[in-house]
Design a protein around this motif. Structure first.
Motif, PDB file in Angstrom:
ATOM      1  N   GLN A 203     -10.466  -3.025   7.764  1.00  0.00           N
ATOM      2  CA  GLN A 203      -9.080  -3.580   7.922  1.00  0.00           C
ATOM      3  C   GLN A 203      -8.099  -3.397   6.876  1.00  0.00           C
ATOM      4  OE1 GLN A 203     -10.394  -6.936   9.943  1.00  0.00           O
ATOM      5  NE2 GLN A 203      -9.913  -6.344  11.879  1.00  0.00           N
ATOM      6  N   GLY A 204      -8.537  -3.859   5.702  1.00  0.00           N
ATOM      7  CA  GLY A 204      -7.538  -3.956   4.423  1.00  0.00           C
ATOM      8  C   GLY A 204      -7.244  -2.482   4.095  1.00  0.00           C
ATOM      9  N   ALA A 205      -8.185  -1.717   3.914  1.00  0.00           N
ATOM     10  CA  ALA A 205      -7.924  -0.209   3.657  1.00  0.00           C
ATOM     11  C   ALA A 205      -6.986   0.283   4.491  1.00  0.00           C
ATOM     12  CB  ALA A 205      -9.263   0.234   3.725  1.00  0.00           C
TER      13      ALA A 205
ATOM     14  N   THR B 219       3.249   3.218  -2.906  1.00  0.00           N
ATOM     15  CA  THR B 219       3.711   2.589  -4.175  1.00  0.00           C
ATOM     16  C   THR B 219       2.505   1.778  -4.854  1.00  0.00           C
ATOM     17  OG1 THR B 219       4.463   0.836  -2.461  1.00  0.00           O
ATOM     18  CG2 THR B 219       6.245   2.118  -3.447  1.00  0.00           C
ATOM     19  N   LYS B 220       1.820   2.417  -5.546  1.00  0.00           N
ATOM     20  CA  LYS B 220       0.711   1.906  -6.496  1.00  0.00           C
ATOM     21  C   LYS B 220       0.339   3.232  -7.421  1.00  0.00           C
ATOM     22  CE  LYS B 220      -2.456   3.846  -3.038  1.00  0.00           C
ATOM     23  NZ  LYS B 220      -2.670   5.215  -3.737  1.00  0.00           N
TER      24      LYS B 220
ATOM     25  N   ALA C  39      -4.610  -1.018   6.686  1.00  0.00           N
ATOM     26  CA  ALA C  39      -3.634  -1.617   6.641  1.00  0.00           C
ATOM     27  C   ALA C  39      -2.952  -1.181   5.466  1.00  0.00           C
ATOM     28  CB  ALA C  39      -3.807  -3.033   6.558  1.00  0.00           C
ATOM     29  N   CYS C  40      -3.332  -1.052   4.352  1.00  0.00           N
ATOM     30  CA  CYS C  40      -2.651  -0.731   3.160  1.00  0.00           C
ATOM     31  C   CYS C  40      -2.221   0.837   3.197  1.00  0.00           C
ATOM     32  CB  CYS C  40      -3.406  -0.565   1.965  1.00  0.00           C
ATOM     33  SG  CYS C  40      -3.914  -2.524   1.210  1.00  0.00           S
TER      34      CYS C  40
ATOM     35  N   LEU D 111      -6.194   1.692  -5.730  1.00  0.00           N
ATOM     36  CA  LEU D 111      -6.887   0.871  -4.727  1.00  0.00           C
ATOM     37  C   LEU D 111      -8.332   1.443  -4.431  1.00  0.00           C
ATOM     38  CD1 LEU D 111      -4.159   0.114  -1.733  1.00  0.00           C
ATOM     39  CD2 LEU D 111      -5.262  -1.220  -3.023  1.00  0.00           C
TER      40      LEU D 111
ATOM     41  N   LEU E 176      -8.252  -9.306  -0.582  1.00  0.00           N
ATOM     42  CA  LEU E 176      -9.245  -8.926   0.266  1.00  0.00           C
ATOM     43  C   LEU E 176     -10.421  -9.710   0.258  1.00  0.00           C
ATOM     44  CD1 LEU E 176      -9.840  -5.926   1.880  1.00  0.00           C
ATOM     45  CD2 LEU E 176     -10.998  -5.432  -0.290  1.00  0.00           C
TER      46      LEU E 176
ATOM     47  N   GLY F 140       0.517   1.034   6.068  1.00  0.00           N
ATOM     48  CA  GLY F 140       1.623   0.010   6.227  1.00  0.00           C
ATOM     49  C   GLY F 140       2.460   0.030   4.883  1.00  0.00           C
ATOM     50  N   MET F 141       1.806   0.636   3.896  1.00  0.00           N
ATOM     51  CA  MET F 141       2.607   0.501   2.493  1.00  0.00           C
ATOM     52  C   MET F 141       3.853   1.418   2.829  1.00  0.00           C
ATOM     53  SD  MET F 141      -0.411   0.406  -0.330  1.00  0.00           S
ATOM     54  CE  MET F 141       0.726   0.499  -1.656  1.00  0.00           C
ATOM     55  N   ALA F 142       4.822   1.116   1.853  1.00  0.00           N
ATOM     56  CA  ALA F 142       5.882   2.088   1.596  1.00  0.00           C
ATOM     57  C   ALA F 142       5.744   3.122   0.661  1.00  0.00           C
ATOM     58  CB  ALA F 142       7.470   1.146   1.076  1.00  0.00           C
TER      59      ALA F 142
ATOM     60  N   PHE G   3       7.087   5.547  -2.620  1.00  0.00           N
ATOM     61  CA  PHE G   3       7.545   5.631  -3.628  1.00  0.00           C
ATOM     62  C   PHE G   3       9.302   5.654  -3.288  1.00  0.00           C
ATOM     63  CE2 PHE G   3       3.747   6.163  -6.073  1.00  0.00           C
ATOM     64  CZ  PHE G   3       4.032   4.933  -7.093  1.00  0.00           C
TER      65      PHE G   3
ATOM     66  N   GLN H 224       0.505  -6.083   2.977  1.00  0.00           N
ATOM     67  CA  GLN H 224      -0.639  -5.398   4.193  1.00  0.00           C
ATOM     68  C   GLN H 224      -1.625  -6.592   4.132  1.00  0.00           C
ATOM     69  OE1 GLN H 224       1.611  -3.491   5.401  1.00  0.00           O
ATOM     70  NE2 GLN H 224       2.619  -3.486   3.449  1.00  0.00           N
ATOM     71  N   LEU H 225      -2.358  -6.662   2.789  1.00  0.00           N
ATOM     72  CA  LEU H 225      -3.597  -7.484   2.842  1.00  0.00           C
ATOM     73  C   LEU H 225      -3.406  -8.888   3.122  1.00  0.00           C
ATOM     74  CD1 LEU H 225      -5.137  -5.929  -0.191  1.00  0.00           C
ATOM     75  CD2 LEU H 225      -5.922  -5.469   1.885  1.00  0.00           C
TER      76      LEU H 225
ATOM     77  N   GLY I  79       6.406  -3.953   1.541  1.00  0.00           N
ATOM     78  CA  GLY I  79       5.901  -2.616   1.600  1.00  0.00           C
ATOM     79  C   GLY I  79       4.963  -2.313   0.544  1.00  0.00           C
TER      80      GLY I  79
ATOM     81  N   ALA J 102      10.818   3.088  -1.020  1.00  0.00           N
ATOM     82  CA  ALA J 102      10.855   1.703  -1.759  1.00  0.00           C
ATOM     83  C   ALA J 102      11.912   1.941  -2.761  1.00  0.00           C
ATOM     84  CB  ALA J 102       9.639   1.044  -2.296  1.00  0.00           C
TER      85      ALA J 102
ATOM     86  N   LEU K 155     -10.776   1.642  -1.197  1.00  0.00           N
ATOM     87  CA  LEU K 155      -9.939   1.437  -0.238  1.00  0.00           C
ATOM     88  C   LEU K 155      -9.298   2.856   0.088  1.00  0.00           C
ATOM     89  CD1 LEU K 155      -8.209  -2.071  -0.271  1.00  0.00           C
ATOM     90  CD2 LEU K 155     -10.725  -1.357  -0.020  1.00  0.00           C
TER      91      LEU K 155
ATOM     92  N   VAL L 189     -12.917  -5.325   5.140  1.00  0.00           N
ATOM     93  CA  VAL L 189     -12.621  -4.461   3.978  1.00  0.00           C
ATOM     94  C   VAL L 189     -11.996  -2.982   4.863  1.00  0.00           C
ATOM     95  CG1 VAL L 189     -13.484  -2.802   2.339  1.00  0.00           C
ATOM     96  CG2 VAL L 189     -14.536  -5.065   2.729  1.00  0.00           C
TER      97      VAL L 189
END
Lengths: 318, 318
Positions: free
Chosen positions: A298-300, A17-18, A302-303, A23, B292, A306-308, A310, B87-88, B82, A313, A26, A296
């Motif tokens: 870890q953030g990448a 969902t972006k 996790a996104c 990103l 981030l 972990g993200m939903a 489309f 996540q971040l 989500g 969501a 990432l 950085v």
């Protein structure tokens, strides 16, 4: 790397969902990591930071702003938890290990001959190889060694040519006269070890140091274990570059954590084809730039994981 | 900021076991943070991320690649955990709060008149003000609002002049024709609201949106509470710039988390005199770039407050 995991991660990436590509780096980082771990939706667990310390005979030439005793003093500081790298490892949840490599026997002064004989070199490589935790999900290698920016400059100059002046920098803080001296020492080292210059590992043995060799050994082991690597600064990258010269593609499992303020690091990264994640004018070594970049990554991841999507969501795809 | 805490932090910084300046921007960040928190050796605790969402009447002009419904759909995604920002926030241990501002009543189309009347504007500012957790040790503000890169471009163009083309970008992904349209819409908006152009808050009311006003309100509240702020991307910085125009120095408690890939963000950061911590080609909004950068600040403060001094560690100062 695992092409099917990488492909599956790419498919997942465009479903998240972006807007596509929003990103930025990432996204490529997460896909790269997924490929090396063989998982379309990986987790980053058990990052390991290893600091290798070595002493350098070339300090006899007066190339450092700090006395050689500081290498051992800093090892004690690492062990006591008082250095920058200890704090950074803790912030990002990394295991930290320290290896002091024969500090009481500095390498030979490379202006007089090879820094290490073959047995010493192989022992240092093996120390790095054995230091890697096969269960780690990420490796950051760092170093401590008074005099080692001079060693790294000699290595880089041997690998990539150009003038010695193009590769030396201020290290822990030498002045203009110190820079001139470092360039002369690099020239002398290359001249004295001219028979080594055609081979990445011979360059590492003759102009590097134990901690550089150990970092190269650890990176090679990480490759075998499919553990992605974050490269640190100039010295770490000089060691890595020897590996890359010896085995082209040997750094495909590595990203550049940062571009340091040491003068030639940016040029070295260009030679390696690595775009740094961070540029914060750091120039400490110890793996500090690589450790900061763990956040950085870890953030990448996790996104990515972990993200939903489309569909999950109920968000319109535009 | 607290000058005595800042001075004490500077004194501590030079005593830490590293060559002077070797942690680069991490050192200035830690000293800046120490000053705002009034502690020479601060801890970074309870970071807060707030995402404000608003809808924009200007979407009637066809300026976005996504339908306006996506604003509300994404709010549900934030609430369900989500989105990227969820996540971040989790990776860096931040509390995350979401405020949807009257999504069923989009702002007025600013090509026809002011986006908000005074009551709507003040209500949005107050929502931001009240959203800040006074116990937070750091604030990152983010946004969601289909159409808001056009609103932010209009705000930036009104504040800093130049051509509309200099300030519009691709947002969530418009094509070249979309860019041309966005520039026309910005010109029309400035022309229609020309009586607002002399005043930062009037620019925010007439050309901004509820989520931009709320971010400005939150930043102002953070200043009063001495909570340092990490700015996010183009839209967040456009809101911040209105505050800075209204009260010069109003952003002294803020650092730029990143430079986004949205075309004019770099120029906007230059106008604000802020050097971004990260440049990773992100362009998602939601506060993702700021979130981030929390990791960078956590690393900086951990080093500053956790490292041993030369005297404590028995390390020679060179």
């Amino acid at each position: 790397a695992d092409d099917s995991a990488r492909s599956a991660a790419k498919v997942r990436n465009v479903q998240l969902t972006k807007p596509p590509g929003a990103l930025g780096r990432l996204e490529e980082l997460a896909i790269w990591y997924a490929g090396w771990r063989g998982q379309a939706r990986p987790r980053l667990e058990r990052p390991q930071v290893i600091v290798f310390a070595g002493n350098h005979g070339v300090t006899a030439q007066g190339v450092s702003a700090f006395p050689a005793d500081v290498t051992e003093q800093m090892v004690l500081n690492f062990q006591a938890g008082g250095a920058a790298i200890n704090q950074l490892a803790q912030v990002f949840g990394a295991q930290m290990d320290v290896y002091a490599l024969a500090l009481d026997r500095p390498t030979a002064d490379f202006t007089a001959g090879p820094a290490m004989d073959e047995a010493e070199f192989l022992h240092a490589i093996a120390t790095g190889w054995d230091a890697v935790d096969a269960q780690a999900g990420l490796l950051a290698t760092g170093e401590m060694g008074i005099g080692n920016t001079t060693s790294a400059a000699a290595v880089a100059c041997a690998l990539f040519g150009g003038n010695a002046e193009d590769w030396v920098g201020r290290g822990t803080g030498v002045d203009d006269a110190g820079l001139v001296l470092k360039a002369k020492v690099v020239r002398d080292g290359l001249s004295r070890n001219s028979n080594a210059l055609g081979d990445g590992l011979e360059i590492l043995r003759c102009l590097g140091g134990r901690e550089l060799a150990a970092m190269a050994g650890a990176m090679a082991r990480a490759r075998v274990e499919r553990i992605p690597v974050i490269l640190d600064g100039f010295i770490c990258c000089a060691a890595a570059a020897c590996l890359d010269r010896a085995v082209p593609g040997a750094l495909d499992h590595a990203v550049a954590g940062h571009r340091s303020a040491e003068a030639a690091h940016g040029k070295l990264l260009e030679k390696l084809g690595k775009e740094p994640l961070l540029q914060l004018d750091m120039r400490l070594g110890e793996g500090s730039g690589a450790a900061l970049a763990i956040g950085v990554l870890q953030g990448a991841i996790a996104c990515h994981s972990g993200m939903a999507t489309f569909a999950e969501a109920g968000v319109s795809e535009g």
